[in-house]
Design an enzyme around this catalytic site. Structure first.
Site, PDB file in Angstrom:
ATOM      1  N   GLU A  23      41.028 -71.357  13.270  1.00 38.65           N
ATOM      2  CA  GLU A  23      41.909 -72.256  12.523  1.00 38.65           C
ATOM      3  C   GLU A  23      42.096 -73.546  13.305  1.00 38.65           C
ATOM      4  O   GLU A  23      42.353 -73.527  14.504  1.00 38.65           O
ATOM      5  CB  GLU A  23      43.269 -71.623  12.257  1.00 38.65           C
ATOM      6  CG  GLU A  23      44.210 -72.565  11.489  1.00 38.65           C
ATOM      7  CD  GLU A  23      45.531 -71.929  11.155  1.00 38.65           C
ATOM      8  OE1 GLU A  23      45.555 -71.071  10.263  1.00 38.65           O
ATOM      9  OE2 GLU A  23      46.537 -72.291  11.801  1.00 38.65           O
ATOM     10  N   ARG A 113      50.804 -69.833  -0.871  1.00 37.61           N
ATOM     11  CA  ARG A 113      51.994 -70.264  -1.598  1.00 37.61           C
ATOM     12  C   ARG A 113      52.640 -71.454  -0.916  1.00 37.61           C
ATOM     13  O   ARG A 113      52.939 -72.454  -1.542  1.00 37.61           O
ATOM     14  CB  ARG A 113      53.002 -69.119  -1.704  1.00 37.61           C
ATOM     15  CG  ARG A 113      54.198 -69.453  -2.608  1.00 37.61           C
ATOM     16  CD  ARG A 113      55.362 -68.528  -2.385  1.00 37.61           C
ATOM     17  NE  ARG A 113      55.999 -68.760  -1.083  1.00 37.61           N
ATOM     18  CZ  ARG A 113      57.137 -68.190  -0.705  1.00 37.61           C
ATOM     19  NH1 ARG A 113      57.759 -67.340  -1.511  1.00 37.61           N
ATOM     20  NH2 ARG A 113      57.645 -68.437   0.487  1.00 37.61           N
ATOM     21  N   TYR A 160      49.853 -59.676   5.160  1.00 38.94           N
ATOM     22  CA  TYR A 160      50.964 -59.525   6.104  1.00 38.94           C
ATOM     23  C   TYR A 160      50.968 -58.142   6.738  1.00 38.94           C
ATOM     24  O   TYR A 160      51.282 -57.159   6.068  1.00 38.94           O
ATOM     25  CB  TYR A 160      52.295 -59.797   5.385  1.00 38.94           C
ATOM     26  CG  TYR A 160      52.377 -61.222   4.901  1.00 38.94           C
ATOM     27  CD1 TYR A 160      52.902 -62.220   5.720  1.00 38.94           C
ATOM     28  CD2 TYR A 160      51.878 -61.590   3.652  1.00 38.94           C
ATOM     29  CE1 TYR A 160      52.943 -63.539   5.297  1.00 38.94           C
ATOM     30  CE2 TYR A 160      51.905 -62.917   3.233  1.00 38.94           C
ATOM     31  CZ  TYR A 160      52.449 -63.877   4.057  1.00 38.94           C
ATOM     32  OH  TYR A 160      52.475 -65.185   3.639  1.00 38.94           O
ATOM     33  N   LYS A 180      46.691 -60.592  -5.991  1.00 37.14           N
ATOM     34  CA  LYS A 180      45.816 -61.704  -5.595  1.00 37.14           C
ATOM     35  C   LYS A 180      44.348 -61.316  -5.761  1.00 37.14           C
ATOM     36  O   LYS A 180      43.513 -62.111  -6.214  1.00 37.14           O
ATOM     37  CB  LYS A 180      46.080 -62.111  -4.159  1.00 37.14           C
ATOM     38  CG  LYS A 180      47.455 -62.722  -3.889  1.00 37.14           C
ATOM     39  CD  LYS A 180      47.629 -62.974  -2.390  1.00 37.14           C
ATOM     40  CE  LYS A 180      49.002 -63.478  -2.041  1.00 37.14           C
ATOM     41  NZ  LYS A 180      49.168 -63.659  -0.571  1.00 37.14           N
TER      42      LYS A 180
END
Length: 316
Positions: A23, A113, A160, A180
């Site tokens: 990332e 989100r 999560y 999802k």
């Protein structure tokens, strides 16, 4: 008796390649940009499958995020996975952003989100959940599918290992992840976690509920006590107290802090791989040293590809 299918036939590959990704976030200054690009060149040499680029629907880093995406595609061999948050954005606004990303050659989006406004107010018609964004991306993709040579946009989502702060339970979190998947998600990357059993527990709950997409553990190099404590406060997940005590006892001995943290991060990664993780996603914080030290402790089976020099020549 029917002949065996290719699916039933024994595999000739002993170990599947492990996916590797990092990332990154857009720089906020020229000095930060120079540091980031030094990191990018170091990480590129490890031949990751993609790098994720943080990006918000609010537009706060719109230009710098798109600039980073462009440069990654034009100047490196790296493939960007663009973050996109949706809460509060209208379908029209988000469709424009998705189309802009696709116009720039992006074929992977991490659909998130995002944080809800503090006052809880959302514009009329605004999207509320990542599931809504996944469906919007698929609608945009359908209108442009002729451009993709029968390919598709890869959509990732968040998972999560511990209960989401706004969720009533871990069971509910898995139900959201399953929704999802049904809406078109291809894979999930976990949020930061600190205990090996949290990832394996997520995998167990998710598979039992019918989630079949890859669940990629998000690993943070645990080499900064300040960063660990901050993320623990934000996520509500308590880090290993033994690790915290060891890091605190190391004090200003940076080499010892790095050794302890790297060892702990590698142990998390090894435990995840032992639990069947299909890949590793490293949260770099735009710094390469700790991420590379974690990788050096792992023996990752990686796909055979042309050398980095050959791939760079192909770009020139």
């Amino acid at each position: 008796m029917s002949p065996p299918t290719l699916i039933d036939a024994p595999s000739t590959v002993s170990t599947a390649p492990v996916a590797l990704s990092y990332e990154l976030f857009p720089p906020r200054s020229e000095a930060a940009s120079a540091t980031l690009w030094a990191t990018i060149r170091e990480l590129e040499a490890t031949d990751p499958d993609y790098v994720s680029v943080t990006y918000g629907a609010s537009g706060s880093n719109h230009d710098t995020a798109l600039e980073l995406v462009d440069r990654l595609q034009l100047e490196t061999t790296l493939r960007p996975l663009a973050h996109l948050t949706c809460v509060g954005g209208t379908p029209e606004e988000l469709s424009r952003v998705v189309n802009e990303l696709l116009d720039r050659g992006v074929r992977g989006i991490l659909a998130l989100r995002g944080d809800t406004p503090r006052d809880g107010h959302l514009p009329a018609g605004a999207l509320r959940y990542a599931q809504d964004l996944i469906e919007l991306i698929r609608r945009v993709e359908l209108r442009r599918s002729a451009q993709f040579a029968a390919g598709k946009v890869a959509i990732g989502v968040a998972a999560y290992p511990t209960r989401h702060p706004e969720s009533p339970s871990e069971v509910h979190d898995v139900e959201v992840l399953l929704a999802k998947q049904r809406s078109g998600a291809d894979f999930a990357i976990t949020q930061v976690y600190f205990h090996p059993e949290q990832y394996s527990g997520l995998v167990h709950r998710a598979r039992r509920a019918g989630v079949t997409i890859p669940l990629i553990p998000g690993i943070m190099p645990l080499t900064s006590l300040r960063r660990i404590e901050k993320l623990a406060a934000l996520s509500g997940v308590s880090p290993d107290p033994v690790l915290v005590d060891r890091l605190r006892a190391a004090g200003d001995d940076d080499a010892e802090v790095r050794r302890i943290g790297t060892e702990a991060s590698a142990a998390l990664a090894e435990a995840a791989l032992a639990a069947g993780a299909p890949g590793l996603h490293l949260y770099t914080f735009n710094e390469h040293a700790a991420a590379l030290e974690v990788l050096a402790r792992l023996d990752l089976p990686r796909p055979a590809r042309p050398s980095l020099a050959a791939r760079r020549r192909a770009l020139s």
